[in-house]
Design a protein around this motif. Structure first.
Motif, PDB file in Angstrom:
ATOM      1  N   TYR A 161      67.046 -22.857  54.052  1.00 26.62           N
ATOM      2  CA  TYR A 161      65.675 -23.241  53.732  1.00 26.62           C
ATOM      3  C   TYR A 161      65.121 -22.263  52.709  1.00 26.62           C
ATOM      4  O   TYR A 161      65.586 -21.137  52.576  1.00 26.62           O
ATOM      5  N   CYS A 162      64.116 -22.726  51.995  1.00 25.24           N
ATOM      6  CA  CYS A 162      63.452 -21.879  51.005  1.00 25.24           C
ATOM      7  C   CYS A 162      62.288 -21.159  51.664  1.00 25.24           C
ATOM      8  O   CYS A 162      61.466 -21.799  52.335  1.00 25.24           O
ATOM      9  N   PRO A 163      62.164 -19.841  51.503  1.00 26.78           N
ATOM     10  CA  PRO A 163      61.042 -19.113  52.097  1.00 26.78           C
ATOM     11  C   PRO A 163      59.680 -19.565  51.558  1.00 26.78           C
ATOM     12  O   PRO A 163      58.658 -19.337  52.197  1.00 26.78           O
ATOM     13  N   HIS A 164      59.665 -20.231  50.405  1.00 23.65           N
ATOM     14  CA  HIS A 164      58.407 -20.709  49.835  1.00 23.65           C
ATOM     15  C   HIS A 164      57.815 -21.811  50.700  1.00 23.65           C
ATOM     16  O   HIS A 164      56.627 -21.789  51.026  1.00 23.65           O
ATOM     17  N   TRP A 165      58.640 -22.770  51.100  1.00 26.28           N
ATOM     18  CA  TRP A 165      58.261 -23.838  52.028  1.00 26.28           C
ATOM     19  C   TRP A 165      59.411 -23.989  52.999  1.00 26.28           C
ATOM     20  O   TRP A 165      60.458 -24.528  52.650  1.00 26.28           O
ATOM     21  N   ARG A 166      59.239 -23.545  54.208  1.00 25.73           N
ATOM     22  CA  ARG A 166      60.335 -23.532  55.188  1.00 25.73           C
ATOM     23  C   ARG A 166      60.865 -24.915  55.529  1.00 25.73           C
ATOM     24  O   ARG A 166      61.947 -25.034  56.067  1.00 25.73           O
ATOM     25  N   ASP A 167      60.113 -25.962  55.247  1.00 27.29           N
ATOM     26  CA  ASP A 167      60.599 -27.308  55.528  1.00 27.29           C
ATOM     27  C   ASP A 167      61.477 -27.848  54.402  1.00 27.29           C
ATOM     28  O   ASP A 167      61.986 -28.958  54.496  1.00 27.29           O
ATOM     29  N   LEU A 176      66.066 -14.548  52.155  1.00 30.17           N
ATOM     30  CA  LEU A 176      66.629 -15.589  53.002  1.00 30.17           C
ATOM     31  C   LEU A 176      67.034 -14.992  54.345  1.00 30.17           C
ATOM     32  O   LEU A 176      67.470 -13.837  54.414  1.00 30.17           O
ATOM     33  N   GLU A 177      66.916 -15.771  55.399  1.00 30.61           N
ATOM     34  CA  GLU A 177      67.289 -15.335  56.746  1.00 30.61           C
ATOM     35  C   GLU A 177      68.808 -15.357  56.869  1.00 30.61           C
ATOM     36  O   GLU A 177      69.441 -16.398  56.741  1.00 30.61           O
ATOM     37  N   GLU A 178      69.394 -14.188  57.125  1.00 29.46           N
ATOM     38  CA  GLU A 178      70.851 -14.091  57.232  1.00 29.46           C
ATOM     39  C   GLU A 178      71.329 -14.589  58.598  1.00 29.46           C
ATOM     40  O   GLU A 178      70.651 -14.433  59.603  1.00 29.46           O
ATOM     41  N   VAL A 179      72.490 -15.212  58.597  1.00 26.21           N
ATOM     42  CA  VAL A 179      73.175 -15.661  59.804  1.00 26.21           C
ATOM     43  C   VAL A 179      74.461 -14.846  59.888  1.00 26.21           C
ATOM     44  O   VAL A 179      75.237 -14.815  58.930  1.00 26.21           O
ATOM     45  N   SER A 180      74.700 -14.185  61.009  1.00 23.88           N
ATOM     46  CA  SER A 180      75.859 -13.299  61.136  1.00 23.88           C
ATOM     47  C   SER A 180      77.159 -14.096  61.237  1.00 23.88           C
ATOM     48  O   SER A 180      77.278 -14.994  62.069  1.00 23.88           O
ATOM     49  N   VAL A 181      78.098 -13.737  60.368  1.00 17.16           N
ATOM     50  CA  VAL A 181      79.441 -14.319  60.366  1.00 17.16           C
ATOM     51  C   VAL A 181      80.453 -13.202  60.161  1.00 17.16           C
ATOM     52  O   VAL A 181      80.112 -12.135  59.650  1.00 17.16           O
ATOM     53  N   GLU A 182      81.701 -13.469  60.549  1.00 14.08           N
ATOM     54  CA  GLU A 182      82.798 -12.539  60.307  1.00 14.08           C
ATOM     55  C   GLU A 182      84.027 -13.329  59.920  1.00 14.08           C
ATOM     56  O   GLU A 182      84.191 -14.488  60.308  1.00 14.08           O
ATOM     57  N   GLU A 189      66.881 -25.957  44.909  1.00 15.29           N
ATOM     58  CA  GLU A 189      66.847 -27.194  44.122  1.00 15.29           C
ATOM     59  C   GLU A 189      65.430 -27.737  43.931  1.00 15.29           C
ATOM     60  O   GLU A 189      65.208 -28.525  43.037  1.00 15.29           O
ATOM     61  N   LYS A 190      64.495 -27.333  44.754  1.00 15.30           N
ATOM     62  CA  LYS A 190      63.126 -27.859  44.658  1.00 15.30           C
ATOM     63  C   LYS A 190      62.224 -27.017  43.781  1.00 15.30           C
ATOM     64  O   LYS A 190      61.393 -27.540  43.068  1.00 15.30           O
ATOM     65  N   HIS A 191      62.344 -25.697  43.867  1.00 20.65           N
ATOM     66  CA  HIS A 191      61.409 -24.815  43.178  1.00 20.65           C
ATOM     67  C   HIS A 191      62.015 -24.075  42.002  1.00 20.65           C
ATOM     68  O   HIS A 191      61.301 -23.452  41.237  1.00 20.65           O
ATOM     69  N   GLY A 192      63.337 -24.074  41.903  1.00 23.08           N
ATOM     70  CA  GLY A 192      63.991 -23.313  40.850  1.00 23.08           C
ATOM     71  C   GLY A 192      64.061 -21.831  41.148  1.00 23.08           C
ATOM     72  O   GLY A 192      64.456 -21.037  40.295  1.00 23.08           O
ATOM     73  N   THR A 232      68.651 -28.072  66.069  1.00 20.88           N
ATOM     74  CA  THR A 232      69.708 -27.756  65.110  1.00 20.88           C
ATOM     75  C   THR A 232      69.071 -27.342  63.795  1.00 20.88           C
ATOM     76  O   THR A 232      67.950 -27.730  63.481  1.00 20.88           O
ATOM     77  N   SER A 233      69.793 -26.531  63.056  1.00 23.54           N
ATOM     78  CA  SER A 233      69.390 -26.154  61.717  1.00 23.54           C
ATOM     79  C   SER A 233      70.652 -25.945  60.905  1.00 23.54           C
ATOM     80  O   SER A 233      71.757 -25.921  61.438  1.00 23.54           O
ATOM     81  N   GLU A 234      70.463 -25.816  59.625  1.00 24.26           N
ATOM     82  CA  GLU A 234      71.601 -25.681  58.729  1.00 24.26           C
ATOM     83  C   GLU A 234      71.681 -24.265  58.174  1.00 24.26           C
ATOM     84  O   GLU A 234      70.680 -23.576  58.044  1.00 24.26           O
ATOM     85  N   ALA A 235      72.904 -23.888  57.838  1.00 24.04           N
ATOM     86  CA  ALA A 235      73.168 -22.609  57.191  1.00 24.04           C
ATOM     87  C   ALA A 235      74.318 -22.832  56.211  1.00 24.04           C
ATOM     88  O   ALA A 235      74.946 -23.899  56.217  1.00 24.04           O
ATOM     89  N   PHE A 236      74.572 -21.855  55.383  1.00 25.16           N
ATOM     90  CA  PHE A 236      75.693 -21.979  54.460  1.00 25.16           C
ATOM     91  C   PHE A 236      76.374 -20.632  54.281  1.00 25.16           C
ATOM     92  O   PHE A 236      75.750 -19.583  54.390  1.00 25.16           O
TER      93      PHE A 236
END
Length: 138
Positions: A47-53, A95-101, A72-75, A29-33
């Protein structure tokens, strides 16, 4: 649209924030918004591309400040429509896009990589920075 891919009613996506949801890719599982723009909605992996975790948020969706998404971590800041980082340690990353409609006022997941799991975070896990610098102002 398939009811199993229903994320949220469009009216429940904050105008000045995001709506967090969880997706499944096989066993993981992973999260998206979801972000509501003036004329559309988009969704990105959380996730932030700077640190994916590192998630962009602290458990309830990414912060939006002056129309930009904020890590929130890196500004780092990201354009809400494209996910392009325009400031911070990952400047130039996207950011990695997630397809929605949207159909009949409801946001649906349409990304073939994922199945909709649930609204909200992927579970109870520590979202603290563990010593990494935070930029939330809290």
């Amino acid at each position: 649209m398939d009811e199993d891919s229903r994320i949220v009613a469009l009216e429940d996506v904050p105008d000045d924030g995001t709506f967090l949801f969880t997706v499944r890719d096989g066993f993981d599982t992973s999260e998206a918004f979801v972000v509501q723009l003036s004329d559309a909605v988009v969704a990105f992996e959380n996730y932030c591309p700077h640190w994916r975790d590192i998630r962009l948020d602290k458990g309830d969706g990414a912060t939006v400040r002056n129309g930009e998404l904020v890590c929130e971590k890196h500004g780092a800041t990201f354009e809400s429509d494209s996910g392009l980082c325009n400031f911070g340690p990952c400047e130039g990353a996207v950011l990695e896009e997630v397809s929605v409609e949207v159909e009949d006022g409801v946001v649906y997941l349409t990304d073939d990589r994922y199945e909709f799991e649930n609204q909200g975070p992927s579970g109870d896990h520590d979202r603290s920075s563990r010593g990494r610098i935070g930029f939330s102002g809290n």
